[in-house]
Every structure is written in C-alpha cells, then in structure tokens.
Scaffold this motif. Structure first.
Motif, PDB file in Angstrom:
ATOM      1  N   GLY A 291      39.547  51.024  14.023  1.00 37.21           N
ATOM      2  CA  GLY A 291      39.024  51.609  12.793  1.00 37.21           C
ATOM      3  C   GLY A 291      39.749  51.064  11.581  1.00 37.21           C
ATOM      4  N   ASP A 292      41.069  50.933  11.679  1.00 38.52           N
ATOM      5  CA  ASP A 292      41.815  50.360  10.551  1.00 38.52           C
ATOM      6  C   ASP A 292      41.394  48.930  10.291  1.00 38.52           C
ATOM      7  OD1 ASP A 292      43.116  52.744  10.357  1.00 38.52           O
ATOM      8  OD2 ASP A 292      44.839  52.081  11.590  1.00 38.52           O
ATOM      9  N   PHE A 293      41.200  48.205  11.377  1.00 39.40           N
ATOM     10  CA  PHE A 293      40.798  46.784  11.225  1.00 39.40           C
ATOM     11  C   PHE A 293      39.453  46.651  10.513  1.00 39.40           C
ATOM     12  CE2 PHE A 293      38.260  43.315  13.023  1.00 39.40           C
ATOM     13  CZ  PHE A 293      38.973  42.238  12.559  1.00 39.40           C
TER      14      PHE A 293
ATOM     15  N   LEU B 232      36.162  45.974   5.603  1.00 35.98           N
ATOM     16  CA  LEU B 232      35.123  46.506   4.723  1.00 35.98           C
ATOM     17  C   LEU B 232      35.625  46.615   3.301  1.00 35.98           C
ATOM     18  CD1 LEU B 232      32.323  47.747   4.421  1.00 35.98           C
ATOM     19  CD2 LEU B 232      33.300  49.953   5.046  1.00 35.98           C
ATOM     20  N   ARG B 233      36.865  47.018   3.164  1.00 38.12           N
ATOM     21  CA  ARG B 233      37.439  47.129   1.826  1.00 38.12           C
ATOM     22  C   ARG B 233      37.569  45.774   1.164  1.00 38.12           C
ATOM     23  NH1 ARG B 233      41.740  49.082   3.325  1.00 38.12           N
ATOM     24  NH2 ARG B 233      41.028  51.243   3.418  1.00 38.12           N
TER      25      ARG B 233
ATOM     26  N   LEU C 277      32.216  56.334  11.147  1.00 41.13           N
ATOM     27  CA  LEU C 277      32.852  55.452  10.160  1.00 41.13           C
ATOM     28  C   LEU C 277      32.409  55.807   8.754  1.00 41.13           C
ATOM     29  CD1 LEU C 277      32.560  51.995  11.953  1.00 41.13           C
ATOM     30  CD2 LEU C 277      34.556  53.481  11.817  1.00 41.13           C
ATOM     31  N   ASN C 278      31.191  56.262   8.625  1.00 47.77           N
ATOM     32  CA  ASN C 278      30.658  56.550   7.291  1.00 47.77           C
ATOM     33  C   ASN C 278      30.813  58.035   6.930  1.00 47.77           C
ATOM     34  OD1 ASN C 278      29.854  53.940   6.879  1.00 47.77           O
ATOM     35  ND2 ASN C 278      27.904  54.258   7.990  1.00 47.77           N
TER      36      ASN C 278
END
Length: 781
Positions: A708-710, A715-716, A748-749
């Motif tokens: 998730g961090d990856f 995405l950021r 995720l959203n």
C-alpha cells in the motif's frame, strides 16, 4: 316538255302513257315506244333568287287519285345532296343554289310518282340536267417563268421554247379557247421583234437573224394568254415571263495579244516556265469555245519545250521539258499557233493573230564535271601490292567557254584500298586487294570519286569505279569438324565424316586431297582416311581396338590450285566404349574425356567433402542465431514488466521469494533509444512527444502495508508530476506476496473516516460522467 330555268312559266314534263295494241295471232299487246325526255340546261353562276323552279313533273292520273312526286340521284338524295328538290304535291322541281360547271358539269336524276299508299303509279323517268358554261375563269400558265435557250447565229424560224396556259372553262366553247401573243421583248437589240409565238400552241420561234451572245446574252419576253379565242374585248387574260438565253458557239477564234514574245532559260533546267503567252477570246469563258491550246509549229526539232495552258486565264506557259545546252544552242526561235479545243463554227475564218514568234535565250551556268564512262569497269588480279597504278579516272568539264580547273577526291572506299591523284584522277592502291574481303560483292569492288571545278558557284560530279578482281589461289582449305568421337572398337558404323572448304573460287578449290602425316608414326598406324568425293572424306580406326581417350589426329588437306595450297588441321577424336547401337555410353564419354577411375573417385570425394563443409557452416550459423536471440539484453525477458502480459500460474512462498527490479518502472532519462526503435514498436510508459492533458490532483490516502505504501508513493508522485509515466495507460502489477495487509483494492480509495467526497469526478470531463453519477450523487445514493 322542256322548260328552261329562266322561263317565267316553265313547261310541264309528263310521265309517258303506255299505249297497247292487241295482236291478231296470240292476243299479245305491243307497247308503244316511250317519249324521249330532252335534257334540262341550267346556266352556271345564276344569281337567283333561290330556290329557282326548273320544270314541273305531272302524271295524268293526278286527277283521279292523289299523287306524290319525288326525285332521286346525285344532287337530290345523293352527294351533292339538296342541290335539287321537288314539291311532292304539285311536282315542281327547283334548284336550290348557284351551279359551277367546273365543279360538276351534269346531273342525272330520276322522277317518281306514287299514290297515297306509296304504290307506284308511273314508271320513273330520267332527267338529264346540263350546266351551261360561262366565261368565269382566266387562263392560267403552268409556270410564271419559263426558261429557254437558242444558239447565237440561229436562222429565223428556229424553235426556241414552248409556253402553255390552261383555262378551266369549256374548251369546246370560246370560253376555254386560249390564244397567245408576245407583249414585249427586252432588250430591243438588234430589232424589237426578234421572236414570234404561235398563237394557238404557244411555241416561240426566232423571227429574225442576228443573235449574238457577245452582244446580248439573254432576252426577257412577256407572253399573254387570252381566252374567247384571243378577243381582247370579251376574253380574260393572264401573262408569264419567258427568259431566253443565247448560247455560245465558237464564232470568235483566239487572238494572241502580240506578234512576238521572248523569254530566257538557264541551261540544264527542267520544268521551268520560260515565257508567258497572252491571248484574247470573246467566247464563253471556261468553255471549249474559249479554252485555248497551243502548238509549236517550228523552231524546236528536238522537243525541248512544251506549251501548257493556264486554265484560269487561258495564257500559254512555255515550259522547258528537256534540258538545253548553252554550248550547243544559245537561243531558240519558236513559231507558236493557238486554237480552241472546240472547232470554229461553220463560216468563221481563223484570225490572222492566231500565230506568233517566241524567242528564248539560253543562259550559261557552271555545269558539273562529267565522267565519260560512269561506272567505269577494270579487271585486276587480287593480291596486287600497294602502290600499283590501276587506271586514270578523269572527268570532263562541259563549260567549253570557261577555263576552269577540276580537282578529284574520294567519296566512298569501303576497304580503304585506293588513292586518287587530285590533279589528273590517277587511281593507285594503298593496300593489297583481296577478292575474299567482305567488301567485295560478286567479285566486284566499288569505289566512288568526286570531281569538282573552281567555278562560281563550284560544281561537282561523281563517278563510280568497279574493279573486277580475278581470283588467285591465296587461301588454303579449311577442314571441319574440329571435334568428333569414335567407338574404341572398330566397326563399319564407327567413322568420322570430314568436310573441306576453300574461300577461293574455281579452279582453286576442290577436289581436295585428304591424307595423314607420316610423323608421328602412330597416326598412320592407328588411323586411316579415305576420300568419298571432292569435298568429303572419312576417318576410321585402322586397328581393331583403341583405348578410350581423347586423341589429336592431324590431317593434311590440299586444294586443286596451281600451285596447290595445303593446310594441316587437328581434329580431336574422343574414343569411348559404345553400346550395341554404336553410341558412346555415359561412362565411356567420361572416360573418353581423359579421366581414369581414380580421378573419378577423387572428384566424388571432393564433392562429398564440400557438401559436408556447407552443412556444418549452415548449422553453425543457426546455432549462433539461437544464442544471439537467447542472450538477455538488460534483464530476463520474463522479469521485464514493460508492455508485457504476465501469467499468474505460479504460487510461491509469498513476497519474500519475489525479486523485482522496480527500477524498470522509472522514467528513462533519455529518449534516444525510443527514437532509434523500429516504427510501430514503442513502450506505453514512455514520455509522449505531444503535449499531455492536465488532470486534477487526486488526493492521496494513507494505506497500511508495504504494498500500500508503495502504491500510494507512486500515486502521489504521479499526481504531483503530470509528465511522469504512465501516460494514459494501464499498469499491470504482478506482485503477490504472503502476509500482505493491503486487503481489498477498493480500500485504497477509502478515507480513514469512511466519508469520501467524489464531487471532483465531475471536473474530469465527459469520460468520467458515469462514474461521477455513481459516486457523487449524495447521501441518498
């Protein structure tokens, strides 16, 4: 019994009575002949009043019983209908309208009498009504304009033409009798009454002599036709025009406009007009009576000149048709006579001006030198050495009155054998003359020479020299063929046919002599030759058997020249084993080529080794190609996640056993490798060349777990850098590991609070409209 239409009291026509008389013999009664009813005459064009009574028809029985009268026939109950009618009670017959004789001249009617019951009381009687003619029609000409002709000089009484007029009135009466007369004549030359007309037939004749086309070419005659036998007081008249053309006769001979004419002609000219003769003829232009023809009466015995007639103006064109020579005739005095193509009319004398003299001067020009004999033929033996004088080929200058110099040059010398002296025309050789040369045709060699003078302008003439070359025996015979084959064993069919030829001519050719040389001795020991004819011979084996091999057999051929020439030729004879038909076998042909068994085996071994080397080389090239394709360029193709579809058919021990090179997801620093790629092969995560659309920054949400961090970091970074890959593409992540805390992807959203604002989807354009309607509809959705 007859009543006229204009009588005030018309007479009565009664039905005839039947009178009968008894016969003494058989009691039969004889009937008396009926009365003949005279015809009724009615004038045409009557003015009435109408109806107008004509006659009255009555039966004798009308006193005893009631009678009804009627009429039938054309004019009553038949067309034309109702011209006549009758009173049925009193029997009065009327005409209802004016009659026209030209429309109908007579009528035939029948009168009937019946009782009140319709029974016939009287036999019908015939009534004949005739329309009396009145002069109510003028004569009419068939044409308003008549065309006629008469030859000039015609005698009085000559028929010219005929005019005809018709009158519709009765031609048996004066009303239809037409008479003709001439009212006027234009012009009045030579007299006013040149023509007369037959008053009854309309024929026009000449009345006087003196018709001359050259003075009056046409007359206009006004003709009048009058009926009532030409009575001008009572008759009706009409007019027509008669055009009378005076035709031409040859009554005017041609006359030359001058007694003498002159002209000049350059010598050697042909088809040139040298003088023009003018003539006058008053007859009809462009007719045989006008066309002139010219004849040279004297002054040209050799026929150098001809006079042609110009068809436009009738002039005579004196034309030279045969070249004239100034050195022979400096001038010509011609006598010319002119006449017409058509003969003169009777009684017309020829004019004194029909002949004239023509003087033609000849002009001197520079004429070309002429070779007296052209072509000139000489005979020489071939092989004469260079520098030999063959002949003198000189030209003569026709200009005897001018001193000029003639110079000679060569125009055509195909083999370049000859030389000509520029001053005197002497021909010498520059090379050996060869009859067998390709430039010699039928033993003759031709060369062309030019002779030019120094006149003004210069003139030149050409001459041809033909050299007939006499053959000498300078060519040895040639033997054919150069190669042949024989069976190794002597038999009747094992032979070689030999032919000899010679480039020379008879008698320096055949019959030829064929023989074998005495050295080396093996030639005559192994071979024999025999002549079949003058040009042919046969070569055979002398011994019963000869090893298969190629043999060089020398043969000497001699011609029949004096002295004879000989030629030693080599024929390669391949001796080989033969089959039953006398033909060389395949093995025998190879052996005859000079190869033994060992040589053949060596050749086969070399071919096999060569094939093995080629096969090894091909296999080595294929192995190198496989190694080159199997060698990785950067990473293992299975680990390359760029534009690849990964198969999820492996289950490992979780994320720890996966070794991913995440650097492949990074943006390349240079686009040079993209440009160098082949057309059509591109990575979807490469920077596009065109400008990218700017999308709104998506909010990033924290998510637990390493994956998730990856994903959130990527995405950021993508949200903050619009130019970072991927561009409008879908990335496929094949990462699956054990112990992942990512959970459902849908989380995720999701925000940490559980409330998410999806209204920003409305700002992403029409492509995201459906998604915005699903998630941004409010709390009730």
């Amino acid at each position: 019994m007859i009543a006229r239409a204009w009588d005030s009291n018309p007479r009565v026509i009664k039905f005839p009575r039947k009178h009968q008389k008894s016969s003494s013999a058989n009691g039969l009664r004889r009937q008396k002949r009926d009365w003949v009813i005279p015809p009724i005459n009615v004038p045409e064009n009557s003015r009435g009043p109408f109806p107008q009574m004509l006659v009255r028809i009555r039966s004798d029985q009308d006193l005893e019983k009631g009678i009804r009268y009627s009429i039938t026939g054309a004019g009553a109950d038949q067309p034309p209908i109702d011209v006549y009618n009758i009173d049925p009670v009193h029997g009065k017959m009327f005409v209802t309208r004016p009659l026209d004789r030209e429309e109908r001249a007579s009528y035939h009617l029948r009168a009937h009498a019946v009782d009140m019951n319709g029974n016939k009381v009287e036999s019908p009687i015939d009534l004949y009504i005739y329309v009396i003619d009145m002069n109510d029609n003028r004569p009419e000409f068939q044409n308003q304009v008549y065309n006629g002709s008469v030859a000039e000089g015609s005698k009085p009484g000559t028929l010219v033409m005929k005019v005809t007029a018709n009158d519709s009135d009765d031609d048996t009466t004066a009303n239809g009798m037409v008479r003709y007369r001439i009212l006027s004549q234009t012009p009045h030359m030579p007299i006013p009454n040149m023509f007369t007309i037959n008053s009854e037939t309309g024929d026009i004749f000449t009345m006087a002599a003196g018709l001359d086309r050259e003075k009056v070419s046409q007359y206009i005659i006004i003709v009048q036709a009058t009926d009532m036998e030409g009575n001008l007081n009572f008759g009706l008249s009409n007019t027509a025009t008669a055009l009378i053309s005076v035709t031409d006769i040859n009554d005017n001979p041609p006359e030359l406009t001058a007694r003498t004419f002159s002209g000049e002609v350059p010598e050697n000219s042909v088809n040139v007009v040298v003088a023009n003769l003018t003539v006058i003829d008053r007859d009809q232009p462009h007719s045989p009576n006008w066309a002139a023809q010219y004849r040279i009466a004297s002054g040209d015995p050799q026929g150098h000149f001809l006079i042609r007639t110009n068809p436009v103006n009738n002039d005579g064109m004196v034309t030279v048709v045969k070249p004239v020579d100034y050195e022979q005739n400096r001038a010509f005095m011609l006598t010319v006579i002119v006449s017409n193509k058509a003969p003169l009319a009777s009684g017309i004398q020829s004019s004194l001006q029909s002949s004239a003299g023509v003087t033609i001067s000849v002009q001197d020009v520079n004429e070309s030198p002429v070779f007296p004999t052209n072509p000139k033929s000489i005979r020489f033996e071939e092989g004469v050495p260079a520098g030999t004088t063959l002949t003198v080929f000189a030209a003569q200058d026709p200009d005897l009155f001018i001193q000029q110099t003639v110079r000679y040059s060569k125009l055509s010398d195909p083999a370049n054998w000859l030389r000509i002296n520029r001053t005197n025309g002497q021909i010498t050789t520059m090379a050996v003359l060869d009859r067998e040369s390709m430039y010699v045709r039928n033993n003759i060699y031709e060369a062309t020479f030019l002779a030019a003078d120094n006149g003004s302008p210069p003139a030149s003439g050409t001459g041809t020299l033909q050299i007939h070359l006499i053959d000498v025996n300078d060519n040895a015979p040639v033997m054919m063929p150069k190669e042949a084959q024989l069976c190794e064993r002597a038999n009747p069919r094992s032979k070689v046919n030999i032919t000899a030829s010679d480039a020379d001519a008879d008698p320096h050719v055949g019959p030829f002599v064929f023989e074998l040389p005495s050295y080396p001795p093996s030639i005559r020991r192994n071979w024999t030759i025999s002549r079949i004819s003058g040009d042919y011979a046969q070569l055979r084996l002398r011994i019963p058997y000869l090893d298969a091999e190629v043999y060089d057999v020398p043969i000497i051929v001699s011609d029949s020249g004096n002295p004879p020439l000989s030629n030693r030729s080599i024929i390669k004879v391949k001796v080989c084993p033969c089959d039953d038909n006398g033909d060389c076998t395949t093995t025998g042909a190879v052996a005859a080529a000079g190869l033994g068994t060992g040589a053949i085996i060596a050749i086969l071994i070399c071919i096999i080794i060569l094939l093995i080397l080629v096969l090894v080389f091909v296999m080595w090239m294929k192995r190198r190609e496989k190694e080159r394709q199997a060698k990785p360029l950067l990473i293992d193709p299975e680990d390359d996640v760029r534009d690849n579809i990964l198969k999820y058919d492996e289950e490992g021990g979780g994320e720890e056993d996966q070794d991913y090179d995440l650097s492949q997801l990074q943006q390349p620093e240079s686009v040079e490798h993209i440009i160098s790629k082949p057309v059509g092969v591109r990575r979807v995560d490469e920077r596009p060349i065109i400008a990218e659309s700017q999308y709104p920054v998506r909010p990033s949400l924290p998510h637990p777990g390493d994956i998730g961090d990856f994903i959130n970091d990527g995405l950021r970074a993508a949200d903050n850098d619009p130019t970072a890959p991927p561009y409008d593409s879908l990335l496929v992540f094949d990462y699956e590991g054990s112990g992942s805390t990512a959970g459902s992807v849908s989380s995720l959203n999701s925000s940490s609070s559980g409330d998410q604002d999806y209204d920003y989807l409305n700002d992403w354009g029409p492509r995201f409209k459906k998604l915005a309607d699903l998630y941004g509809g409010g709390e009730d959705d």
